[in-house]
Design an enzyme around this catalytic site. Structure first.
Site, PDB file in Angstrom:
ATOM      1  N   LEU A   1       0.859  -1.174   0.000  1.00  0.00           N
ATOM      2  CA  LEU A   1       0.000   0.000   0.000  1.00  0.00           C
ATOM      3  C   LEU A   1       0.899   1.229   0.000  1.00  0.00           C
ATOM      4  O   LEU A   1       2.004   1.196   0.556  1.00  0.00           O
ATOM      5  CB  LEU A   1      -0.887   0.049   1.255  1.00  0.00           C
ATOM      6  CG  LEU A   1      -2.041  -0.948   1.377  1.00  0.00           C
ATOM      7  CD1 LEU A   1      -2.770  -0.721   2.705  1.00  0.00           C
ATOM      8  CD2 LEU A   1      -3.009  -0.842   0.218  1.00  0.00           C
ATOM      9  N   ASP A   2       0.443   2.311  -0.604  1.00  0.00           N
ATOM     10  CA  ASP A   2       1.205   3.553  -0.590  1.00  0.00           C
ATOM     11  C   ASP A   2       1.428   4.015   0.852  1.00  0.00           C
ATOM     12  O   ASP A   2       0.593   3.762   1.736  1.00  0.00           O
ATOM     13  CB  ASP A   2       0.465   4.658  -1.348  1.00  0.00           C
ATOM     14  CG  ASP A   2       0.287   4.331  -2.822  1.00  0.00           C
ATOM     15  OD1 ASP A   2       1.026   3.471  -3.333  1.00  0.00           O
ATOM     16  OD2 ASP A   2      -0.591   4.946  -3.457  1.00  0.00           O
ATOM     17  N   ARG A   3       2.521   4.720   1.069  1.00  0.00           N
ATOM     18  CA  ARG A   3       2.883   5.138   2.425  1.00  0.00           C
ATOM     19  C   ARG A   3       1.779   5.923   3.151  1.00  0.00           C
ATOM     20  O   ARG A   3       1.508   5.662   4.325  1.00  0.00           O
ATOM     21  CB  ARG A   3       4.177   5.956   2.378  1.00  0.00           C
ATOM     22  CG  ARG A   3       4.720   6.293   3.764  1.00  0.00           C
ATOM     23  CD  ARG A   3       6.160   6.728   3.719  1.00  0.00           C
ATOM     24  NE  ARG A   3       6.709   6.728   5.073  1.00  0.00           N
ATOM     25  CZ  ARG A   3       7.999   6.711   5.368  1.00  0.00           C
ATOM     26  NH1 ARG A   3       8.894   6.663   4.400  1.00  0.00           N
ATOM     27  NH2 ARG A   3       8.410   6.701   6.618  1.00  0.00           N
TER      28      ARG A   3
END
Length: 233
Positions: A68-70
């Site tokens: 998942l994106d940060r």
């Protein structure tokens, strides 16, 4: 180092765990795998959790299945065994896993529900993907389905189901229809969230367990803030 591990372990939210897989609710700011920042990745935190919980000697095996994106929150699946990892990878490649996201956006989408089809092209220099209506050189087809779940005072809550898993897909595609996600400066929202998060949450995952063949339906609690709380009240 031990204090650091214990601190992270106490903040780790494990949603599901058995002998072969572990599913955690990622916090905003955590990176799933190590990168150039040198920050401790979620994979290391999960390894530390397993090592301490089960008093395991030596190295702990953990396979990263997806990311998942940060700034995004929500469900991340890890494999605890080498037997489960290739089977989980196959689920993702064959699209035999259902992933549902919730997003809080600034503007009302053009339709109550719709399918968005774009061609995304990643720019490595600014780590951003641009959505095109037609195929362009080095672009990849991206498909998602959305529907409006709720109208909030100043925002709209959308439910999103992905058909493809492209770089920044939801962020880029929603921005392209004039609906940037709350807090997402990179894709057109006018201000950041105080904790550098964006209001995009990997809410639900449904799949057949790669070993036991049990049907799993896992839901991640929402982050604790006023906007997310308004989504369920």
């Amino acid at each position: 180092m031990t204090e650091k591990i214990l601190s992270h372990k106490s903040n780790l939210q494990v949603i599901y765990e058995d002998n072969h897989i572990i599913v955690v609710n990622k916090r905003a700011g955590d990176i799933v795998q190590g990168d150039k920042t040198g920050d401790q990745p979620l994979s290391d935190i999960v390894k530390a959790y397993i090592k301490i919980k089960y008093n395991k000697p030596g190295n702990v095996y953990l396979g990263t299945v997806h990311r998942l994106d940060r700034p995004t929150t929500g469900l991340v699946i890890f494999s605890k065994t080498s037997k489960a990892l290739p089977r989980l990878n196959k689920l993702f490649v064959s699209k035999n896993i259902s992933k549902t996201y919730w997003a809080v956006v600034k503007n009302e989408p053009p339709k109550t529900e719709d399918t968005l089809i774009h061609w995304l092209k990643k720019n490595p220099k600014n780590n951003k993907s641009r959505a095109y209506i037609k195929e362009v050189d080095q672009s990849k087809k991206a498909i998602l389905h959305y529907k409006i779940l709720r109208k909030l005072d100043h925002y709209f809550l959308l439910e999103i189901n992905l058909e493809t898993g492209r770089h920044h897909q939801i962020r880029s595609q929603l921005s392209s229809i004039g609906c940037p996600i709350k807090g997402d400066l990179k894709y057109g929202f006018d201000r950041s969230n105080k904790d550098a998060s964006i209001h995009l949450h990997a809410r639900q995952i449904q799949f057949t367990h790669p070993v036991s063949k049990k049907e799993l339906n896992i839901i991640a609690p929402l982050p604790k803030d006023a906007i997310w709380e308004a989504c369920t009240n």
